[in-house]
Design a protein around this motif. Structure first.
Motif, PDB file in Angstrom:
ATOM      1  N   UNK A 189      19.949  -7.991 146.738  1.00  0.00           N
ATOM      2  CA  UNK A 189      20.017  -7.932 145.283  1.00  0.00           C
ATOM      3  C   UNK A 189      21.418  -7.558 144.802  1.00  0.00           C
ATOM      4  N   UNK A 195      26.001 -12.405 139.202  1.00  0.00           N
ATOM      5  CA  UNK A 195      25.826 -12.341 137.746  1.00  0.00           C
ATOM      6  C   UNK A 195      27.118 -11.952 137.037  1.00  0.00           C
ATOM      7  N   UNK A 253       9.793   3.006 140.466  1.00  0.00           N
ATOM      8  CA  UNK A 253       8.670   2.433 139.733  1.00  0.00           C
ATOM      9  C   UNK A 253       7.511   2.002 140.626  1.00  0.00           C
ATOM     10  N   UNK A 280      19.142 -17.592 143.842  1.00  0.00           N
ATOM     11  CA  UNK A 280      18.984 -17.379 145.281  1.00  0.00           C
ATOM     12  C   UNK A 280      17.580 -17.729 145.764  1.00  0.00           C
ATOM     13  N   UNK A 291      13.741 -10.391 147.152  1.00  0.00           N
ATOM     14  CA  UNK A 291      14.901  -9.608 147.572  1.00  0.00           C
ATOM     15  C   UNK A 291      16.039  -9.682 146.564  1.00  0.00           C
ATOM     16  N   UNK A 292      15.939 -10.626 145.608  1.00  0.00           N
ATOM     17  CA  UNK A 292      17.061 -10.832 144.692  1.00  0.00           C
ATOM     18  C   UNK A 292      17.067  -9.879 143.517  1.00  0.00           C
ATOM     19  N   UNK A 293      15.941  -9.203 143.298  1.00  0.00           N
ATOM     20  CA  UNK A 293      15.853  -8.351 142.123  1.00  0.00           C
ATOM     21  C   UNK A 293      15.954  -6.888 142.515  1.00  0.00           C
ATOM     22  N   UNK A 294      16.506  -6.108 141.616  1.00  0.00           N
ATOM     23  CA  UNK A 294      16.552  -4.675 141.821  1.00  0.00           C
ATOM     24  C   UNK A 294      15.168  -4.107 141.502  1.00  0.00           C
ATOM     25  N   UNK A 295      14.482  -3.552 142.519  1.00  0.00           N
ATOM     26  CA  UNK A 295      13.106  -3.106 142.292  1.00  0.00           C
ATOM     27  C   UNK A 295      12.995  -1.951 141.299  1.00  0.00           C
ATOM     28  N   UNK A 296      14.104  -1.291 141.023  1.00  0.00           N
ATOM     29  CA  UNK A 296      14.035  -0.112 140.180  1.00  0.00           C
ATOM     30  C   UNK A 296      14.476  -0.353 138.744  1.00  0.00           C
ATOM     31  N   UNK A 297      14.649  -1.626 138.360  1.00  0.00           N
ATOM     32  CA  UNK A 297      15.078  -1.887 136.993  1.00  0.00           C
ATOM     33  C   UNK A 297      14.151  -2.924 136.372  1.00  0.00           C
ATOM     34  N   UNK A 304      17.428  -6.607 133.690  1.00  0.00           N
ATOM     35  CA  UNK A 304      18.185  -7.362 134.684  1.00  0.00           C
ATOM     36  C   UNK A 304      18.653  -8.697 134.130  1.00  0.00           C
ATOM     37  N   UNK A 335       8.503  -4.038 135.812  1.00  0.00           N
ATOM     38  CA  UNK A 335       9.354  -4.026 137.005  1.00  0.00           C
ATOM     39  C   UNK A 335       9.028  -5.214 137.908  1.00  0.00           C
ATOM     40  N   UNK A 344       8.027  -5.676 140.873  1.00  0.00           N
ATOM     41  CA  UNK A 344       6.818  -5.701 141.704  1.00  0.00           C
ATOM     42  C   UNK A 344       5.575  -6.038 140.883  1.00  0.00           C
TER      43      UNK A 344
END
Ligand SMILES: Nc1ncnc2c1ncn2[C@@H]1O[C@H](COP(=O)(O)OP(=O)(O)OP(=O)(O)O)[C@@H](O)[C@H]1O
Ligand code: SF4
Ligand SMILES: [Mg+2]
Lengths: 308, 333
Positions: free
Chosen positions: A204, A211, A301, B106, B111-117, B122, B161, B163
């Motif tokens: 990521x 980006x 989260x 991608x 895997x491409x995303x920030x799991x915490x935002x 994003x 989020x 997930x």
């Protein structure tokens, strides 16, 4: 989330009993008799027995534990044998000083540690990284009492910048905080650095670069936020360690506090006081771990969801 | 003078890759992963890059974005984007292009995303990074963007989020992130590989719509030549770091020249029917990328090879509107 917190708190109950039993037994297994330090030489055996009965020392260990536990649950830790004052009052009197030292040392460990870790990760492989890393190594190997003596020698005795001992004013807090917190700085810095580097390699992060997000933003808003999750659980565990460090540091700097109180009580075989102090310290360690767990769950989260 | 002629001839080229070579330093030595690749993308083009796993597709894409992993670097050639040499830009200049003029999508949305935002943040971040707008404006633009990639209830979903989304929805978010500033060029590296077939079709439709609505050119990378044939007007076939055939999709599909292209077409199931019957897997394995290639890289696996094939490497030469690199089926024969 609130049920998660409740569950974590309920889990403390068995831990509390195990800890309290350990504390209780430990004290009764060390050799030495508190009555000895209370009696004047040549006192009659009758007076001795009378004293033992007064403090319940003539009963069986099990009975003593039950009686003690019953009182502890109502926050009655008994009366100090030597000082003749309620243990709870003595603890309450010494707690603020320890909390100030522990809290400041904790803050120092966290902030300085995270900052050092972020820098070392940013300059990974360069001279800045290697100097931070060797600083970390040094910091984590020096025991806090030894560091305390060293700091006193340099800054109080030679340079005279801060008082040698005591607890008057903020300047007297500087050296104890460094002595107590430096080990924590080292640990936090190391965990921060390692997890920042590891998270920086995740997919990521490549996408963030794709980006066009700036490097500093990627580092602080994305990578650091992830890296803080393990750091926070380490910090929770560290609360106990810092309290332990604070005990020796308090003694070296002759500061009032739980540590000084405990050491004095130990020397005088003041059972109720030792038990009270140890129980307080153990509970602080357990609470610290739980706070770390909860903070960690609150940050992520996915965990927040799972722990609803 | 010559420059001007060249310039006018190329004037619609959004992207020109010329003779690009990329080496990767690995534990097994230096790998020559991309070997003298040239191709052009014109405004509005949908160009497919196909080839087996490991032929260098992702490396090529990351090189265009200048996001190669440490240890991987271009060792020759140039990448021109709208006439500027990307390899000569400073990191800051390059950052201004990424996500703004060139967007990337991608393969693995998980895997491409920030799991915490949150998803909305994003997507909004891409806009904030380039447009200097406030967080409030970027947040509402992010919701619009999420609506345009057909995420239902975008205003609600923006606050959730990663997930909490399905794989297909996550890939839409990734697409929204990569294209929020309507880039002139979108590089999609296997954007549907991690998705099931129906979701694949939806994602392809989305990219198609983006191409027609905004005129963005798309470089679509896939190992699935059937998928590429559905979506792209032109195809570039890669083998072991080289382009072996290039041409319009219809030409290449109806009459593949290069033996590798033919084998590739036979080895991939058609999109809708999952009939394994007619499939012929390509025998053998691609060559070791660490060695210097003598002769045609496909020779060891090729049934049409002649003596010359193992002696010198066939160059990519034009055959009418297409290009082929083969001693037997190419223009040399
Ligand atoms: N960081 C790296 N270290 C070592 N080798 C690498 C690295 N990245 C890529 N390679 C090698 O370079 C070659 C090309 O890889 P690349 O990812 O570009 O292939 P690809 O065509 O995208 O394959 P796929 O279809 O599997 O995505 C492969 O042989 C791979 O093993
Ligand atoms: S050059 Fe020779 S070996 Fe290579 S693809 Fe053509 S026929 Fe086969
Ligand atoms: Mg790839």
């Amino acid at each position: 989330m609130s049920s998660f917190i409740l569950r974590r708190l309920l889990a403390v109950i068995p831990t509390f009993f195990v800890v309290s039993l350990t504390v209780f037994l430990l004290i009764h297994l060390v050799p030495g008799d508190p009555i000895d330090s209370l009696m004047r030489a040549g006192s009659s055996p009758a007076l001795r027995e009378q004293m033992a009965a007064k403090y319940g020392l003539d009963r069986s260990l099990f009975e003593q534990y039950i009686i003690w536990m019953g009182k502890v649950l109502t926050l009655d830790f008994g009366t100090s044998i030597i000082q003749g004052r309620p243990v709870a009052a003595l603890i309450a009197q010494n707690l603020p000083s320890s909390l100030t030292l522990g809290g400041t040392a904790f803050l120092f460990s966290s902030l300085a540690g995270i900052a050092a870790g972020v820098l070392a990760a940013k300059y990974y492989g360069t001279r800045i990284d290697s100097s931070i890393t060797s600083g970390i190594l040094l910091g984590s190997t020096i025991p806090s009492f030894w560091l305390a003596l060293l700091l006193i020698l340099v800054f109080a005795v030679w340079l005279g910048w801060v008082p040698v001992s005591g607890a008057r004013g903020w300047s007297s807090l500087v050296l104890p905080v460094i002595a107590t917190g430096l080990g924590g700085v080292a640990l936090v810095a190391r965990v921060t650095k390692v997890s920042m580097i590891e998270i920086g390699r995740q997919d990521f992060v490549t996408l963030l670069r794709a980006k066009g997000v700036s490097e500093s933003r990627i580092r602080l808003q994305h990578i650091l936020r992830h890296a803080l999750v393990p750091v926070i659980s380490i910090l929770g565990l560290r609360i106990g360690w810092i309290l332990g460090g604070a005990i020796t540091v308090e003694v070296v700097f002759a500061r009032p506090g739980l540590g000084s109180l405990l050491i004095r009580a130990l020397n005088q075989r003041d059972y109720p006081l030792v038990q009270g102090c140890l129980l307080m310290l153990s509970m602080a360690v357990i609470l610290g771990t739980i706070i770390g767990d909860i903070a960690q769950a609150a940050m992520d989260p996915r965990q927040r969801e799972a722990s609803k | 003078m010559l420059n001007q002629i060249r310039h006018s001839a190329d004037h619609d080229a959004i992207l020109s890759v010329e003779n690009l070579s990329i080496d990767i330093e690995s534990k097994r030595g230096v790998l020559h992963v991309v070997r003298g690749v040239s191709f052009h993308v014109n405004a509005g083009d949908r160009i497919g890059v196909v080839g087996e796993s490991g032929c260098g597709k992702s490396t090529l894409a990351l090189a265009i974005m200048r996001l190669l992993a440490p240890g991987a670097a271009p060792v020759g050639g140039s990448i021109q984007f709208l006439g500027t040499d990307l390899l000569a830009l400073s990191e800051t200049e390059m950052r201004r292009l990424r996500g703004n003029e060139i967007g990337m999508v991608f393969q693995d949305p998980a895997a491409s995303l920030n799991p915490m935002m949150t998803a909305g943040r994003q997507v909004g971040e891409t806009i904030e990074a380039h447009k200097g707008v406030s967080r409030k404006i970027s947040a509402s633009a992010a919701v619009d963007m999420m609506r345009s990639v057909k995420i239902p209830e975008p205003a609600v979903r923006a606050g959730q989020y990663p997930h909490q989304f399905s794989g297909g929805m996550r890939q839409r978010i990734v697409i929204a992130m990569g294209t929020a500033n309507t880039p002139k060029l979108i590089i999609a590296d296997e954007p549907t590989t991690a998705l099931d077939v129906t979701v694949q079709a939806q994602v392809i439709e989305l990219l198609e719509k983006m191409n027609t609505d905004t005129g963005s050119s798309i470089v679509f990378i896939s190992h699935n030549i059937a998928l590429v044939s559905e979506f792209c007007s032109r195809v570039v076939v890669m083998y072991a770091g080289r382009i072996v055939e290039e041409g319009s999709t219809s030409d290449i599909f109806s009459r593949p020249y290069h033996p590798y292209t033919s084998a590739l077409i036979k080895s991939v199931p058609p999109l809708d029917e999952r009939l394994a019957d007619g499939l012929v897997p390509i025998e053998g394995r691609p060559p070791n990328l660490a060695s210097k290639q003598v002769g045609c890289a496909f020779a060891a696996r090729c049934s049409s090879k002649i003596e010359k094939c193992t002696q010198s490497s066939p160059p990519l030469v034009a055959m009418g509107p297409r290009k082929v690199a083969c001693w037997v089926t190419g223009a040399h024969s």
